[in-house]
Design a protein around this motif. Structure first.
Motif, PDB file in Angstrom:
ATOM      1  N   SER A  13       9.899 -24.985  23.140  1.00 15.45           N
ATOM      2  CA  SER A  13       8.782 -24.051  23.294  1.00 15.45           C
ATOM      3  C   SER A  13       8.455 -23.800  24.763  1.00 15.45           C
ATOM      4  N   ARG A 103       6.630 -18.350  17.370  1.00 10.36           N
ATOM      5  CA  ARG A 103       7.089 -18.109  16.003  1.00 10.36           C
ATOM      6  C   ARG A 103       8.364 -18.920  15.743  1.00 10.36           C
ATOM      7  N   PHE A 104       8.597 -19.235  14.480  1.00  8.71           N
ATOM      8  CA  PHE A 104       9.774 -20.009  14.091  1.00  8.71           C
ATOM      9  C   PHE A 104      11.060 -19.366  14.604  1.00  8.71           C
ATOM     10  N   GLU A 105      11.160 -18.057  14.466  1.00  6.49           N
ATOM     11  CA  GLU A 105      12.391 -17.350  14.852  1.00  6.49           C
ATOM     12  C   GLU A 105      12.716 -17.542  16.329  1.00  6.49           C
ATOM     13  N   VAL A 106      11.694 -17.618  17.160  1.00  8.85           N
ATOM     14  CA  VAL A 106      11.901 -17.826  18.597  1.00  8.85           C
ATOM     15  C   VAL A 106      12.418 -19.240  18.845  1.00  8.85           C
ATOM     16  N   GLU A 108      13.953 -21.156  16.713  1.00 10.22           N
ATOM     17  CA  GLU A 108      15.302 -21.233  16.137  1.00 10.22           C
ATOM     18  C   GLU A 108      16.350 -20.641  17.079  1.00 10.22           C
ATOM     19  N   SER A 109      16.016 -19.531  17.714  1.00 13.30           N
ATOM     20  CA  SER A 109      16.984 -18.891  18.616  1.00 13.30           C
ATOM     21  C   SER A 109      17.198 -19.697  19.897  1.00 13.30           C
ATOM     22  N   ARG A 110      16.193 -20.458  20.312  1.00 15.04           N
ATOM     23  CA  ARG A 110      16.292 -21.250  21.541  1.00 15.04           C
ATOM     24  C   ARG A 110      16.913 -22.628  21.319  1.00 15.04           C
ATOM     25  N   LYS A 112      19.474 -24.753  20.083  1.00 11.33           N
ATOM     26  CA  LYS A 112      20.854 -24.753  19.583  1.00 11.33           C
ATOM     27  C   LYS A 112      21.472 -26.150  19.544  1.00 11.33           C
ATOM     28  N   ARG A 128      13.273 -25.343   9.798  1.00 11.08           N
ATOM     29  CA  ARG A 128      12.115 -24.629   9.233  1.00 11.08           C
ATOM     30  C   ARG A 128      11.095 -25.615   8.653  1.00 11.08           C
ATOM     31  N   TYR A 131       9.349 -27.375  11.489  1.00 11.29           N
ATOM     32  CA  TYR A 131       8.395 -26.439  12.095  1.00 11.29           C
ATOM     33  C   TYR A 131       7.117 -26.368  11.248  1.00 11.29           C
ATOM     34  N   ASP A 149       4.580 -15.997  22.124  1.00 14.18           N
ATOM     35  CA  ASP A 149       5.625 -15.067  21.689  1.00 14.18           C
ATOM     36  C   ASP A 149       5.719 -13.890  22.657  1.00 14.18           C
TER      37      ASP A 149
END
Length: 166
Positions: A13, A103-106, A108-110, A112, A128, A131, A149
């Protein structure tokens, strides 16, 4: 006496990245609790989890964070710090707790490199689920929630500073 600023939130984050910049701008020291755990054990986070198990890791984290006694610091915590009641009681006592929320999607994308990064999660748990499980804890302990975000690090730091000035 300068109070501390305690950053909480999911792994990836931006707590450590924003924390370093925030500390420089506010003329505070910077304290990363993940590095504290590594220094205490001479192991990476992933090695601590592998060696001591998740419960052993969380117990160590709770103990070390409950013993922090500093002033004038930005403290970036590991994402799992909120599992430690003693740790969070101490951090709330010695500082203002700021939750960097994404947000979860952010996230998840970061995020790895969950395995090598040493993210504290039970086997079989999805990112998920982790989170969703942690959101309530972050919100419970936060004095301030920063909706990060779409913000870059500098913008996040600016908003943290503005929220602390209130």
């Amino acid at each position: 006496m300068k109070k501390n600023i305690v950053l909480i939130g999911m792994p990836a984050s931006g707590k450590s990245t924003a924390g370093v910049i925030l500390a420089k701008e506010m003329k505070y020291n910077f304290y990363d609790t993940d590095l504290l755990l590594q220094a205490e054990t001479d192991m990476t986070l992933a090695e601590i989890i592998r060696e001591r198990g998740l419960d052993g890791f969380l117990k160590l984290e709770d103990r070390l964070l409950s013993e922090i006694n500093v002033t004038g610091c930005v403290i970036a915590t590991g994402g799992s710090a909120v599992y430690g009641d003693n740790a969070m009681a101490n951090l709330k006592k010695i500082g203002k707790v700021v939750y960097i929320k994404l947000r979860f999607e952010v996230i998840e994308s970061r995020l790895k490199n969950i395995e090598t990064r040493g993210v504290a999660m039970r086997e079989g748990t999805t990112l998920r689920e982790l989170y969703d499980e942690r959101i309530g804890l972050y919100e419970k302990y936060a004095d301030t929630v920063i909706e990060a975000d779409g913000l870059n690090t500098e913008q996040t730091v600016q908003i943290i500073k503005e929220s602390l000035a209130k």
